[in-house]
Enzyme design. Structure first.
Site, PDB file in Angstrom:
ATOM      1  N   GLU A  82      40.182  22.680  32.006  1.00 35.08           N
ATOM      2  CA  GLU A  82      41.173  23.075  33.017  1.00 35.08           C
ATOM      3  C   GLU A  82      42.325  23.847  32.386  1.00 35.08           C
ATOM      4  OE1 GLU A  82      40.759  22.971  36.084  1.00 35.08           O
ATOM      5  OE2 GLU A  82      39.321  21.399  36.539  1.00 35.08           O
ATOM      6  N   ASP A 136      28.029  24.538  36.897  1.00 32.03           N
ATOM      7  CA  ASP A 136      28.215  25.839  37.538  1.00 32.03           C
ATOM      8  C   ASP A 136      28.704  26.934  36.598  1.00 32.03           C
ATOM      9  OD1 ASP A 136      30.574  24.425  37.313  1.00 32.03           O
ATOM     10  OD2 ASP A 136      31.320  24.910  39.306  1.00 32.03           O
ATOM     11  N   GLU A 183      33.058  18.806  50.456  1.00 30.29           N
ATOM     12  CA  GLU A 183      32.798  18.788  49.017  1.00 30.29           C
ATOM     13  C   GLU A 183      31.324  18.560  48.716  1.00 30.29           C
ATOM     14  OE1 GLU A 183      34.696  18.989  45.078  1.00 30.29           O
ATOM     15  OE2 GLU A 183      34.915  19.830  47.080  1.00 30.29           O
ATOM     16  N   GLU A 211      35.143  29.240  46.250  1.00 26.37           N
ATOM     17  CA  GLU A 211      33.819  29.735  45.881  1.00 26.37           C
ATOM     18  C   GLU A 211      33.136  30.548  46.984  1.00 26.37           C
ATOM     19  OE1 GLU A 211      35.004  27.007  42.859  1.00 26.37           O
ATOM     20  OE2 GLU A 211      34.972  26.749  45.038  1.00 26.37           O
ATOM     21  N   THR A 228      36.297  32.517  35.746  1.00 23.08           N
ATOM     22  CA  THR A 228      35.903  31.471  36.682  1.00 23.08           C
ATOM     23  C   THR A 228      37.095  30.927  37.459  1.00 23.08           C
ATOM     24  OG1 THR A 228      34.506  29.491  36.906  1.00 23.08           O
ATOM     25  CG2 THR A 228      36.153  29.493  35.116  1.00 23.08           C
TER      26      THR A 228
END
Length: 655
Positions: A223, A368, A472, A491, A577
């Protein structure tokens, strides 16, 4: 007693009528979603030939189970042979033939042409662009007014949020919030993309003057890398770009401070890569003291294997190979742990033993961005091994995760869907998908597999149409959410934007408008935009994550801003990302340290002995100019040229 008999009679009468409707018209309890999704995704609950409905999770996909081919293992009669990848879209007939696309029941081509194939009016497009900008401004201004210098905004109670010092085990908060003004840092390049030079310059100066990483904060390496390190590098390159495509974003007397800050943060993250037997990093570090003594030895594949873009950019700007070396070593270590039988990776691994703790292989949480960064590392740095790993991974995904028929719009069986399987056997592990998987159509656009991207995007958009958000987790067998919250994730918006860039079809502008209007209707609160706690009853949580401003708002804005420099300046851009913008130029395809070394530090490409490089004095590589030559793999760069795709007969019906 008479009134009870009357009530009972009415109930029985109603049940009887429902039964007649079911038998005659085929209407079921989920008729709203099923009827408006003519792709026939087979969402009815599945029943075995001799028993009740199969469970929503667990060892499904056994021989003898009837229902959609999604439940059948690859190679059965329900599926086609493994796909060859990537499939390039063939020339189509243009937008006029989209009359058969997106048509719901009783909706023919004429109605589609009227509603969707006509030009998206310029006035409406400008209105949507301004709405997206206003959404960002409302969230950003409220953060600055009520939350700065804390990390996040609590938009319902109009106050700031930082790390949860009282509960170190609250990883949902503490993994992300490091007491370093996260939302401001994460939003820097969005200000530039929207052309707000005065606020960008003000924000950069605030970051330089007030943000420090010398904090007793234990954060997740992943993160901190994608949200903070990536944003600092993106903003630095915007400031030092000699072309200044977004307007004058230069900072008076700027002396590479953001690059120095990025270096400082990365050095504080480096202890995660030490004392690990596999080379896979620890998931968390304390920014002051390093790896906590009680730290977990288990990490997810995406968290450990999605650091190469940011660390690689930093290394190439500084001329210091250390950061790229440790990130690339982690990627190779994970890659070498993949299954020999399927080529798949699991989602959780022990960094000391290399044992797969989580054996689920899918496209969502835990995996992902690992796939995403194999391709994007190649786009930026041009290292062939990154592309080779991606191509092999993509082939395994097609062979074992992709279920359904070969083509989106023709053939027997159900339309394609990517499911979660056991990494060793390829057997289905559960019947849910998560919202993070909605990034995958956008990644498919980057490799030219546009037809499959169109079909998969339609699946996620249909779920959005049903709930006004993406839960989710969604159980495709039960036609219901498994996990009900929606934290303003980007996304689906990202894939919508990239598909529009690839196809220029106005349908994706309508998708973006739907998303914008849903966000305004269901998530806007007193001081910003709030997480949806429950996508059905639309209750909210008091949190606005930083990616809402850095990604969701940015992609929505770019979708409607046709004349943005991202699309018109001639510079080729890629998004990290976390949605941070990075120009693709030759400087990032050069190794300032001259020699390419292996993960063991043994030999370079010429077979010469080399050693693992050591950090040296900070050396800034001039990166202000853009690429003068166009790499051969030009299809991988953005903005993408308009591509006409093969026609598909049905997608998602809009009612």
């Amino acid at each position: 007693m008479q009134w009870r008999a009357l009530v009972l009679g009415l109930v029985l009468l109603r049940l009887g009528l429902h039964g007649v409707l079911w038998l005659v018209f085929g209407l079921g309890p989920s008729m709203g979603f099923y009827q408006r999704f003519p792709l026939s995704f087979g969402f009815q609950r599945l029943r075995s030939p001799d028993g009740p409905a199969s469970p929503a999770s667990g060892p499904v996909g056994r021989p003898g189970l009837s229902g959609p081919s999604w439940l059948q293992p690859p190679g059965t009669a329900a599926t086609q042979s493994p796909r060859k990848v990537p499939r390039r879209p063939e020339p189509g007939c243009g937008p006029a033939h989209w009359g058969y696309v997106l048509g719901g029941r009783d909706r023919g081509p004429d109605e589609y042409e009227k509603r969707y194939s006509g030009a998206f009016p310029p006035q409406l497009r400008a209105q949507m662009r301004d709405l997206a900008r206003g959404m960002f401004v409302f969230g950003y201004d409220n953060y600055m007014a009520h939350a700065f210098p804390q990390d996040e905004l609590n938009p319902i109670h109009c106050r700031g949020r930082g790390p949860d010092r009282g509960d170190p085990s609250n990883l949902n908060i503490n993994d992300v919030l490091g007491n370093y003004s996260l939302t401001l840092v994460d939003a820097l390049d969005t200000l530039a993309v929207m052309g707000n030079s005065s606020e960008f310059q003000k924000a950069v100066k605030l970051v330089i003057n007030t943000v420090s990483f010398d904090k007793d904060s234990t954060v997740q390496v992943f993160e901190a890398t994608i949200r903070v390190l990536g944003s600092l590098l993106s903003a630095h390159r915007i400031i030092t770009d000699s072309k200044q495509p977004f307007g004058d974003m230069t900072i008076k007397d700027y002396d590479n401070e953001l690059l120095y800050m990025a270096h400082d943060l990365a050095v504080r993250l480096l202890p995660a890569f030490e004392n690990t037997k596999t080379g896979i990093p620890y998931p968390r570090v304390n920014l002051k003291t390093g790896v906590p003594p009680d730290t977990n030895n288990e990490t997810c594949t995406a968290g450990a294997g999605s650091l190469l873009v940011e660390f690689g950019i930093l290394s190439r700007l500084l001329g210091d190979s250390t950061f790229e070396w440790v990130a690339r070593r982690a990627v190779k270590a994970l890659w070498n742990l993949r299954s020999n039988d399927t080529g798949l990776l699991g989602n959780v691994v022990n960094i000391q033993t290399g044992h797969w703790v989580g054996k689920q292989s899918g496209l969502g949480a835990g995996l992902d961005s690992f796939y995403e960064y194999l391709l994007k590392s190649y786009i930026l740095f041009g290292e062939k091994e990154d592309l080779e790993m991606f191509n092999a991974a993509y082939q395994s995904i097609q062979n074992y995760l992709r279920r359904g028929r070969e083509a989106c719009n023709e053939g027997e069986g159900d339309p394609p869907l990517y499911v979660n399987v056991n990494m060793f056997s390829g057997q289905l592990m559960n019947t849910w998908i998560d919202s993070l998987q909605a990034f995958f159509p956008g990644l498919q656009v980057l490799i030219g597999d546009v037809e499959d991207a169109i079909c998969l995007h339609a699946f996620y958009y249909a779920i959005w149409k049903r709930y006004g958000a993406l839960p989710e987790r969604y159980n495709w067998q039960l036609q219901a959410p498994d996990v009900l919250f929606y934290p303003l994730r980007p996304e689906l918006v990202e894939s919508t934007y990239l598909l529009y860039q690839a196809t220029k079809n106005p349908f994706y502008l309508h998708v973006g408008m739907d998303i914008l209007q849903s966000l305004e209707k269901y998530t806007k609160v007193k001081c910003g935009y709030a997480t949806l706690h429950h996508v059905i009853d639309k209750s909210t949580e008091d949190r606005m994550e930083s990616f809402f401003l850095s990604e969701t708002c940015k992609y929505l804005y770019l979708l409607f801003d046709e004349d943005n420099p991202v699309h018109k300046s001639g510079t080729r851009y890629m998004f990290t990302t976390e949605g941070h913008i990075v120009s693709v130029d030759e400087h990032l395809r050069e190794l300032p340290w001259k020699e390419f070394f292996s993960e063991e530090g043994g030999q370079d490409q010429g077979g010469k002995s080399v050693h693992r490089p050591k950090p040296h004095e900070l050396k800034v590589i001039n990166s202000s100019s853009n690429c003068n030559r166009v790499p051969d793999e030009r299809r991988y760069s953005l903005p993408l040229k308009s591509i006409y795709m093969r026609q598909i007969d049905q997608m998602v019906g809009l009612i």
